[in-house]
Design an enzyme around this catalytic site. Structure first.
Site, PDB file in Angstrom:
ATOM      1  N   GLY A 553      -6.879  63.368  63.934  1.00  0.00           N
ATOM      2  CA  GLY A 553      -7.261  63.028  65.293  1.00  0.00           C
ATOM      3  C   GLY A 553      -6.058  62.955  66.202  1.00  0.00           C
ATOM      4  O   GLY A 553      -4.928  62.747  65.753  1.00  0.00           O
ATOM      5  N   VAL A 554      -6.319  63.168  67.475  1.00  0.00           N
ATOM      6  CA  VAL A 554      -5.279  63.038  68.497  1.00  0.00           C
ATOM      7  C   VAL A 554      -5.866  62.241  69.640  1.00  0.00           C
ATOM      8  O   VAL A 554      -6.902  62.611  70.197  1.00  0.00           O
ATOM      9  CB  VAL A 554      -4.801  64.403  69.007  1.00  0.00           C
ATOM     10  CG1 VAL A 554      -3.718  64.213  70.069  1.00  0.00           C
ATOM     11  CG2 VAL A 554      -4.280  65.259  67.869  1.00  0.00           C
ATOM     12  N   PHE A 557      -2.874  57.268  72.238  1.00  0.00           N
ATOM     13  CA  PHE A 557      -1.704  56.631  71.652  1.00  0.00           C
ATOM     14  C   PHE A 557      -0.834  57.645  70.936  1.00  0.00           C
ATOM     15  O   PHE A 557       0.385  57.541  70.936  1.00  0.00           O
ATOM     16  CB  PHE A 557      -2.163  55.535  70.689  1.00  0.00           C
ATOM     17  CG  PHE A 557      -1.060  54.646  70.183  1.00  0.00           C
ATOM     18  CD1 PHE A 557      -0.605  53.585  70.947  1.00  0.00           C
ATOM     19  CD2 PHE A 557      -0.495  54.863  68.940  1.00  0.00           C
ATOM     20  CE1 PHE A 557       0.407  52.761  70.481  1.00  0.00           C
ATOM     21  CE2 PHE A 557       0.522  54.044  68.465  1.00  0.00           C
ATOM     22  CZ  PHE A 557       0.970  52.991  69.237  1.00  0.00           C
ATOM     23  N   LYS A 559      -0.960  60.851  67.532  1.00  0.00           N
ATOM     24  CA  LYS A 559      -1.687  61.485  66.432  1.00  0.00           C
ATOM     25  C   LYS A 559      -2.089  60.465  65.379  1.00  0.00           C
ATOM     26  O   LYS A 559      -1.438  59.441  65.191  1.00  0.00           O
ATOM     27  CB  LYS A 559      -0.821  62.576  65.790  1.00  0.00           C
ATOM     28  CG  LYS A 559      -0.564  63.770  66.695  1.00  0.00           C
ATOM     29  CD  LYS A 559       0.273  64.816  65.989  1.00  0.00           C
ATOM     30  CE  LYS A 559       0.516  66.027  66.900  1.00  0.00           C
ATOM     31  NZ  LYS A 559       1.346  67.060  66.244  1.00  0.00           N
ATOM     32  N   LYS A 575      -1.909  55.568  62.648  1.00  0.00           N
ATOM     33  CA  LYS A 575      -1.823  55.960  64.047  1.00  0.00           C
ATOM     34  C   LYS A 575      -0.374  55.855  64.504  1.00  0.00           C
ATOM     35  O   LYS A 575       0.213  54.776  64.504  1.00  0.00           O
ATOM     36  CB  LYS A 575      -2.738  55.076  64.906  1.00  0.00           C
ATOM     37  CG  LYS A 575      -2.800  55.482  66.362  1.00  0.00           C
ATOM     38  CD  LYS A 575      -4.014  54.900  67.085  1.00  0.00           C
ATOM     39  CE  LYS A 575      -4.031  53.407  67.122  1.00  0.00           C
ATOM     40  NZ  LYS A 575      -5.112  52.890  68.015  1.00  0.00           N
ATOM     41  N   ASP A 671     -13.038  47.613  76.353  1.00  0.00           N
ATOM     42  CA  ASP A 671     -13.158  49.073  76.193  1.00  0.00           C
ATOM     43  C   ASP A 671     -14.257  49.406  75.191  1.00  0.00           C
ATOM     44  O   ASP A 671     -14.062  50.206  74.278  1.00  0.00           O
ATOM     45  CB  ASP A 671     -11.818  49.666  75.751  1.00  0.00           C
ATOM     46  CG  ASP A 671     -11.722  51.159  76.066  1.00  0.00           C
ATOM     47  OD1 ASP A 671     -12.536  51.650  76.872  1.00  0.00           O
ATOM     48  OD2 ASP A 671     -10.834  51.822  75.503  1.00  0.00           O
TER      49      ASP A 671
END
Length: 886
Positions: A553-554, A557, A559, A575, A671
């Site tokens: 995932g990217v 914050f 990769k 992360k 969020d």
């Protein structure tokens, strides 16, 4: 080529929606359309009717002569689902050389010309090669030059484009529109899908002149020889008015709120039953429909606030053109002159020093409009047109206030007869959003069924694509940043989040020069003691030195890598901060502080962190099934069953309820969205991503925390945005959006849809009020949801989305209602007896213990102290009873 800002993205999006077709040629229009209106379905071999019942004529009709030229009819290669109708967009006329349409019209009237473009492949031609010019008359007026419908639609992220022009009279009774492939692009061609020609009963400027702002003794001639392009048309203080509600001209009037600058929104109101609006003698009824004059926006009742602020709207326009700003007024509250007097500013210049609506109209409830002209030069490279209102202290009115009912902005042709502006290109933020959305929809995880590149925690591009209605709000704050040295921070990595203070997330330094356990650590000793510290060597070993093949995932914050620690026996998601990310040390620190102290079945677990050699790295439990979002839409994964969706919502609600009640002071997530609800290998929902979290009020006398606005568009509590006052109910609002997202299987914001459908929250509430909610339920759920369960679920979501936080339930109330909805569904599935409404205990529903955060069984039904069976006054909570009885 010019770069389009977020505001212009939304403004043009709204503008293109506004220019809907109108009926003509005797067709039913839903309004008093002039009988000689023309609707031309270009490229069609026969007349056809659109979705609104309006008849469009084929361009093979002898009445609409097409000059000889290299042209051909064509059909669209595919139909975009956001098209409002197949007619006129699914057929097109393609031109390889200059060709002219000739329309027989009255030479005594001016005409609106609306051009419809749907840029897809026609006859095998690449839509990217369609660059062309459009002129009117004998070429005297240039409407479009080197125009690319494809580039424009891409920049605006919509399927079709409409442009509206107001043309001079045609003395010979022939209105000519010429389409010419651009000489600037080799191999280019021209096309058009539909053309509307609508006669106007009055000039845009009835007086033929507009006061030139900054020059009190000069006027600008906008008489019958001028050509204009409609840029904006707003029903200030009111709702969207479709073409059929207009005064026979097929115009659309849009809500003005996306264009308001800053937080000074003022107040809106409508004429009450005792007020009758009447057009005065000499006032053209076609100036604006009555609905525009029966609603208004004023600054509000507080004179001190009003004297310290302006009511301001900001628009982006093309440079080096003269613009006419028409302001519509109708005094609905005052009865005498000098009760409300205000100053009008256009581009920071005084357009009217003492505007008194009753003084102009000579009576209350009488419409009046004023025209002002201003030239916008390309001096700063940032072309804007500002309109602002401020109370006139010099006039010493009875009330220090200002008011406006409607606004139109028109571009005037230059001395060469040109109206054409440059093609827009996507803004940097929009381009980044597209890149993030393609890269990943979440931050980390692994795929179900063996796929290993599934995204799970964190800042997902789901918020990056959330650009629809609130983009203009972001733009306004961006403008404030430039002028007042404010800041824009990001949520979801998008960098679109408006802030009114200093930046909190752009620092590139780490918290300390050594590990958090060191003496200089900014983390609390409790957090440092509860959270495991990894060396950079351990992290590199776990990720095979950050092997790109392990990226799952990217996000905002940075990769996210799949990895294994403790000899590979423990799967983790790692992360790693991107040095160029707009999220930095503050979010990093907050995430560690929060998750090191919070442990709950429905909160994601933080295993540890690494902060060496300038790195900021977080290590989490590995979540096998990724985010909730990727199991709802924009994924090839199997859809979730309704009962499974309910259980996931209940789990997320338990996690949020624990945040709000499980510690000494409430914790507000800030969020909440479907990309921040993760699913483990047993499909247990876990709330994640606490980088924006905020501790709630520590004083019992306080009801909120005053703080800069953070969150994700589409989920952001409007009251929090307006007042910058954060409460737990802000999370409740966001969770309401999540509930509708789960029910409907579509994003919170989808700019490609018609304007009223862009915001899922607004669209779902509208459908529910109309009794049509079942029409927008995820198709895979049709016929599988118990009607009572659906009603309970939707009513709960609706209550969460109340405009005012005091009207929203607590997260505990939401949880109980979701459990009741699940019980209704399970009872139906099992063919058993329905649980009693008003007595959730008799249905043996799992009820959360507020103190422990664990669930148990309620075996009896207690009654409320006052004998009522409702909470927060809504029937949706009629089965909830006094928690003291549990």
């Amino acid at each position: 080529m010019k770069t389009i800002s977020h505001a212009l993205f939304l403004l043009l999006l709204s503008f293109s929606r506004a220019l809907a077709p109108v009926a003509g040629n005797g067709a039913s229009s839903g309004g008093n359309m002039p009988s000689d209106s023309i609707l031309l379905n270009s490229g069609s071999s026969e007349d056809a009717t659109d979705a609104d019942g309006r008849r469009w004529a084929s361009d093979l009709n002898n009445r609409y002569r097409l000059s000889s030229g290299n042209s051909a009819p064509a059909k669209a290669a595919f139909q975009d689902p956001s098209l409002p109708s197949q007619v006129p967009y699914m057929t097109s006329r393609v031109f390889k050389s200059a060709s002219t349409y000739k329309f027989s019209v009255s030479g005594k009237a001016r005409h609106y010309a609306r051009l419809h473009f749907y840029p897809v492949a026609y006859n095998g031609l690449d839509p990217e090669n369609a660059y062309f010019d459009v002129t009117a008359g004998g070429g005297e007026v240039t409407l479009l030059r080197n125009f690319s419908a494809y580039a424009t639609a891409k920049a605006l992220t919509q399927a079709y484009i409409v442009r509206e022009f107001y043309l001079p009279r045609s003395p010979d009774g022939i209105l000519r529109l010429t389409f010419t492939p651009s000489p600037e692009k080799k191999g280019s061609y021209a096309f058009v899908n539909g053309i509307e020609v609508v006669p106007s009963s009055t000039d845009i400027s009835a007086g033929s002149t507009a006061s030139l702002v900054g020059f009190s003794d000069q006027n600008v001639n906008v008489g019958s020889s001028s050509a204009l392009q409609t840029m904006y048309r707003l029903n200030v203080g009111g709702q969207y008015l479709p073409p059929t509600n207009d005064s026979g001209l097929g115009r659309s009037w849009y809500d003005d709120s996306p264009y308001i600058f800053g937080a000074a929104f003022g107040v809106t109101y409508a004429a009450d039953g005792n007020v009758t609006v009447r057009y005065p003698a000499g006032m053209p009824r076609y100036a604006a429909p009555l609905d525009v004059y029966t609603t208004a926006r004023s600054m509000g009742p507080d004179p001190q606030v009003n004297m310290n602020t302006n009511l301001t709207w900001v628009f982006q326009v093309d440079a080096n053109f003269m613009y006419v700003v028409r302001l519509h007024f109708c005094e609905l509250q005052m009865t005498k002159i000098n009760q409300r007097v205000f100053t009008i500013y256009v581009n920071n210049q005084t357009a009217e020093a003492a505007a008194d609506v009753i003084g102009w109209a000579s009576s209350p409830a009488a419409p009046v409009f004023k025209d002002y002209a201003v030239y916008v030069a390309d001096e700063a490279g940032d072309e804007e047109l500002w309109v602002a209102l401020h109370p006139s202290a010099a006039s010493k009115p009875e009330y220090y206030d200002a008011v406006l009912n409607g606004m139109e902005i028109f571009k005037l042709n230059d001395s060469a007869g040109n109206l054409a502006g440059p093609n827009p290109s996507p803004s940097d933020m929009l381009a980044a959003a597209e890149k993030q959305d393609k890269a990943a929809s979440t931050e980390f995880g692994s795929a179900a069924g063996g796929t290993e590149r599934t995204n799970v925690i964190g800042r997902a591009a789901g918020s990056a694509v959330a650009v629809g209605l609130v983009c203009a709000i972001c733009f306004a704050v961006y403008r404030q940043k430039k002028r007042e040295n404010g800041a824009i921070s990001g949520s979801g990595g998008s960098g679109w989040l408006p802030l009114y203070g200093g930046s909190t997330g752009n620092s590139r330094s780490t918290i300390s020069g050594q590990s958090y356990c060191g003496a200089s650590s900014h983390l609390s000793s409790v957090a440092a003691g509860l959270c495991r510290h990894f060396s950079i060597a351990e992290i590199k070993l776990a990720t095979k030195n950050f092997d790109e093949s392990l990226v799952i995932g990217v996000g905002g914050f940075g990769k996210v890598y799949r990895g294994g620690v403790d000899g590979g026996t423990t799967k983790v998601a790692i992360k790693r901060s991107n040095p160029s990310s707009e999220q930095g040390v503050h979010e990093f620190q907050t995430e560690i502080e929060m998750l090191s102290k919070l442990r709950h079945r429905h909160l994601v677990s933080l295993i540890g962190y690494c902060e060496e050699n300038g790195e900021m790295i977080l290590v989490y439990d590995y979540m096998a099934y990724g985010t909730l979002r990727e199991h709802l839409y924009k994924s090839n994964k199997p859809s979730l069953a309704w009962k499974q969706r309910l259980e996931i919502c209940i789990g997320a609600a338990r996690g949020l309820h624990y945040l709000h009640t499980g510690s000494k002071y409430p914790i507000i997530h800030r969020d909440v969205k479907t990309t921040n609800i993760l699913l483990d290998d047993k499909w247990v929902a876990k709330v994640s991503d606490f980088g924006l979290s905020k501790t709630g009020p520590s004083n019992m006398d306080q009801t909120h925390v005053s703080t800069v606005v953070k969150g994700s568009f589409g989920y952001l509590d409007p009251e929090y945005f307006r007042r910058q006052q954060l409460t737990e109910k802000s999370d409740v609002y966001s969770f309401g959006v999540v509930l509708f997202e789960v029910l409907c299987g579509r994003p919170a914001l989808n700019p490609s849809l018609p304007k009223e459908q862009v915001s899922l929250a607004d669209w779902a509430l509208l459908c529910r009020r109309k009794g049509a909610l079942e029409d927008i339920v995820d198709p895979v759920l049709k016929g599988k949801v118990d009607p009572e369960c659906l009603d309970k679920f939707a009513a709960t979501a609706e209550k969460c989305l109340s405009d005012h936080s005091v009207d929203r339930p607590s997260m505990g109330d939401v949880l109980w209602n979701l459990e009741f909805a699940l019980q209704l569904q399970e009872t139906t599935d099992q063919g058993g007896q329905r649980p009693a409404e008003g007595c959730s205990g008799s249905a043996t529903i799992n009820i959360l213990n507020k103190d422990t955060g664990r669930s148990g069984i309620s075996e009896s039904c207690a009654e409320s102290d006052d004998g009522t069976d409702s909470v927060n006054g809504g029937a949706v909570f009629s089965q909830l009873i006094n928690p003291k009885g549990r």
